[in-house]
Each structure stands twice: as C-alpha cells, then as structure tokens.
Design an enzyme around this catalytic site. Sequence first.
Site, mmCIF file in Angstrom:
data_model
loop_
_atom_site.group_PDB
_atom_site.id
_atom_site.type_symbol
_atom_site.label_atom_id
_atom_site.label_comp_id
_atom_site.label_asym_id
_atom_site.label_seq_id
_atom_site.Cartn_x
_atom_site.Cartn_y
_atom_site.Cartn_z
ATOM 1 N N LYS A 83 35.538 57.063 30.275
ATOM 2 C CA LYS A 83 35.879 55.876 31.019
ATOM 3 C C LYS A 83 37.418 55.911 31.184
ATOM 4 O O LYS A 83 38.193 56.028 30.075
ATOM 5 C CB LYS A 83 35.537 54.378 30.109
ATOM 6 C CG LYS A 83 35.056 53.504 30.791
ATOM 7 C CD LYS A 83 34.948 52.331 30.081
ATOM 8 C CE LYS A 83 34.329 50.996 30.665
ATOM 9 N NZ LYS A 83 34.023 50.106 29.726
HETATM 10 C C1 E4P Z 1 32.557 47.270 31.193
HETATM 11 O O1 E4P Z 1 32.702 48.317 31.353
HETATM 12 C C2 E4P Z 1 33.824 46.217 30.725
HETATM 13 O O2 E4P Z 1 34.629 46.835 30.027
HETATM 14 C C3 E4P Z 1 33.312 44.955 30.490
HETATM 15 O O3 E4P Z 1 32.351 44.509 31.370
HETATM 16 C C4 E4P Z 1 34.580 43.956 30.778
HETATM 17 O O4 E4P Z 1 34.025 42.756 30.498
HETATM 18 P P1 E4P Z 1 34.812 41.310 29.892
HETATM 19 O O5 E4P Z 1 35.609 40.874 30.977
HETATM 20 O O6 E4P Z 1 33.691 40.318 29.567
HETATM 21 O O7 E4P Z 1 35.831 41.700 28.843
#
Ligand code: E4P
Length: 215
Positions: free
Chosen positions: A84
């Site tokens: 990521k």
């Molecule tokens: C996923 O890859 C993200 O890190 C995540 O969905 C972020 O979500 P949030 O806005 O609830 O922190």
Amino acid sequence: MVQIFLDTANIDEIREAASWGVLDGVTTNPTLVAKTGRKWADVVQDILALVDGPISLEVTSTQADEMIKEGRKLAKLHKNVVVKIQMTTEGLKAIKVLSKEGIRVNTTLVFSANQAILAAKAGAKYVSPFIGRLDDQGQEGMQVIREIVTIFGNYDWDCEVLVASVRHPLHVIEAAKLGADIVTVPFDVLKKMAGHTLTDVGLKRFLDDWQKVPK
Ligand code: E4P
C-alpha cells in the site's frame, strides 16, 4: 461479483469473517494496526496465516527510494502481500518501480478521479478512494467512485477500484451497483450487511412454532 475485503487488523474479526465464507482479502493501515495494541509483525503473520487473498500492508516512508525498499521487503513476506503506497508524487515514483518488478500496489489516500488516473497510469493494481472521509467533509464520496469506474471502463485499464473508508451498508450497495471491483469494510459494517430485523423476527416465530409441533 463484487469482492469483499475486511478493513481491519483485528485477528478475531478476520477469523470470524473468514469463517462466513465471504472474505476475499484484507486491508490494513498504521491506524488499524495501532488499535490492536500488538506488534506489527505478529499481526501481519496472523493475517497471512488466516486469509488466502490480497493483504494490503502500508509503507510508512514518504520518499520514493525508501518506499521502494520498504515495498520490496513487504512483498517478500508472502505472495498475497499487496504493497500500500500513499497517493503522492513520491508515491507515484515508487508505484512505477514496484509495479515494473511485478509487485502489486494498492494506492491509498485517493480522493479524486485525477489521482486515480495517475495511480493507474503509474502501474498500480488497485486504487483506494476514501469515500467516508469525503462524505464527512460534505463532498459526495460515491461520485468519485462513479467517475473512476467510468474512466477505467472507458480504457479497459487493468487497475481495480477498491472502495475504502466505508461507513455503512448503503455504501456497499451503491459501490456494487456502480460496478466497483472491491469494497473494503470494517467488521461492524459486514455484520450489518448480514443481519435484518425481519430475519430475527422470522426466526423467532419459526422456533416458537416449532415448539407447538407434536413430536
Ligand atoms: C483502507 O484501505 C483505508 O485505510 C481505510 O478504509 C480508511 O478508512 P477510515 O476513513 O475509516 O479511516
């Protein structure tokens, strides 16, 4: 069919969701790992042992060279690891290099169709638009999904739309209606997707009536 990933680093939640037969992958980020209070390496080892699908692990460097080194290390952990990378210009440089090496990259912190276009062009396998955070500030997150799905479809790009920052079950339905490839959901949203009050009421009635059947 829309793929469902779990957006968590909590092993109990992952184990439970996997047992339902609906789990295609997992996404993590530093915030989610911090919430567990456990060591990063222990969390990652447990997730990799539980789920045979794409597992997104996030780099924590901000300069391309460091991101690339970190990404290579992460990718070596297991064939299911997806690296990521944050959607920055340094991130784009890292995506270009890592994807050329055959490493799958999930571009995170995507908030616009233009960012998604650049990430896909740089070679990302997934883009993660954060719809909940857009909704939170009064901008319709789903509109960004609509634009990205349309654009990627126009050019048949081999980059999957991974809908992230999901807050409720309606987000899942809307994303699937638009043809998004993947939705990553917190465990409480997955539980809400599985339940319905009429199912509970109906089950209670069946069980009560079963008691009245002569045996
Ligand atoms: C996923 O890859 C993200 O890190 C995540 O969905 C972020 O979500 P949030 O806005 O609830 O922190």
